[in-house]
Write a protein that holds these residues in place. Structure first.
Motif, PDB file in Angstrom:
ATOM      1  N   GLN A   3     -19.548   8.391 -11.125  1.00 57.52           N
ATOM      2  CA  GLN A   3     -18.653   9.518 -10.874  1.00 57.52           C
ATOM      3  C   GLN A   3     -18.472  10.402 -12.098  1.00 57.52           C
ATOM      4  O   GLN A   3     -18.478  11.624 -11.994  1.00 57.52           O
ATOM      5  N   GLU A  43     -19.437  14.336 -12.132  1.00 53.57           N
ATOM      6  CA  GLU A  43     -18.492  15.411 -12.420  1.00 53.57           C
ATOM      7  C   GLU A  43     -19.027  16.334 -13.505  1.00 53.57           C
ATOM      8  O   GLU A  43     -18.940  17.556 -13.394  1.00 53.57           O
ATOM      9  N   GLY A  63     -21.370  17.094  -7.062  1.00 56.56           N
ATOM     10  CA  GLY A  63     -19.929  17.093  -7.260  1.00 56.56           C
ATOM     11  C   GLY A  63     -19.144  16.703  -6.027  1.00 56.56           C
ATOM     12  O   GLY A  63     -17.919  16.661  -6.066  1.00 56.56           O
ATOM     13  N   THR A  78     -15.732  14.648  -5.836  1.00 55.03           N
ATOM     14  CA  THR A  78     -15.196  14.519  -7.187  1.00 55.03           C
ATOM     15  C   THR A  78     -14.233  15.667  -7.446  1.00 55.03           C
ATOM     16  O   THR A  78     -14.195  16.649  -6.716  1.00 55.03           O
ATOM     17  N   ALA A  92     -14.526  17.801  -9.748  1.00 50.44           N
ATOM     18  CA  ALA A  92     -15.301  18.995 -10.071  1.00 50.44           C
ATOM     19  C   ALA A  92     -15.646  19.800  -8.820  1.00 50.44           C
ATOM     20  O   ALA A  92     -15.798  21.018  -8.868  1.00 50.44           O
TER      21      ALA A  92
END
Length: 228
Positions: free
Chosen positions: A121, A125, A158, A161, A163
């Motif tokens: 993760q 991101e 992404g 996430t 982001a």
């Protein structure tokens, strides 16, 4: 906790709340102590990388360059596992803030590295953020196909996430499909852009300072969404 680290953590928290004046005062008070009193080059690289990024956000570019030089010096000595890629990213980001698209690209590519291939993760991101900014630089250089590829990949990696909540890749994909005359995809990404934009605070669109047309347009769009 080491008092230097404690104050540094306070500065980072202030940056998250857009209290740049207060945060930069702490960085300024600490940076000489960091060089003389912290023994770990990895920590030093992180500190100067953070300080560099904060200065760039408020357009203090000359001083940012000086802190960047320190960050890269300590990164070379202390980053055995290549986890400090946000330092070259900050360099590319600084050029992006100034609209220096060509100069931004090699730094953003260096930061992106092989992150998009890692199933983690944290790396997803960073790959989403770095890839978005690479796509933006390519977009403004009218390298549309490359920009589209980078932005689509940023959205993909992404997914799920923090982001992925960023409005920028969706704004630029909307613009790309508008140029291509693909109304269906343009509408899709416009909806995704506006959905994310509405959730932001005004400060999110003011900092960092930027010459992007997108930032100015996003602020106007945000005002319309939140003051109908």
């Amino acid at each position: 906790m080491n008092p230097i680290i404690k104050q540094w953590d306070t500065a980072k928290s202030l940056i998250k709340d857009y209290q740049y004046k207060e945060a930069l005062a702490i960085y300024e008070a600490l940076y000489q102590k960091v060089e003389t009193e912290l023994s770990d080059n990895f920590d030093k690289a992180m500190f100067f990388g953070d300080y560099f990024g904060a200065l760039a956000d408020v357009a203090q570019y000359d001083k940012a360059e000086a802190m960047a030089a320190k960050a890269f010096h300590y990164k070379a000595e202390g980053d055995k596992y290549d986890v400090l890629r946000y330092i070259p990213f900050n360099y590319g980001h600084m050029y992006l803030l100034q609209g220096k698209w060509e100069e931004a690209i090699p730094w953003l590519k260096k930061a992106l590295g092989r992150d998009k291939e890692k199933d983690d993760q944290l790396f997803r991101e960073s790959a989403a953020r770095y890839g978005t900014e690479l796509g933006i630089a390519l977009f403004y250089l009218e390298r549309t196909e490359e920009a589209e590829e980078e932005l689509l990949n940023a959205v993909k990696v992404g997914k799920a996430t923090v982001a992925n909540q960023d409005w920028e890749p969706f704004f630029y994909l909307k613009e790309i499909y508008k140029q291509k005359g693909d109304e269906k995809l343009m509408a899709k990404y416009e909806k995704m852009y506006l959905t994310r934009l509405k959730k932001l605070k005004e400060e999110d669109l003011i900092y960092p300072l930027s010459e992007h047309r997108a930032n100015k347009q996003a602020l106007e769009d945000w005002k319309k969404l939140n003051n109908p």
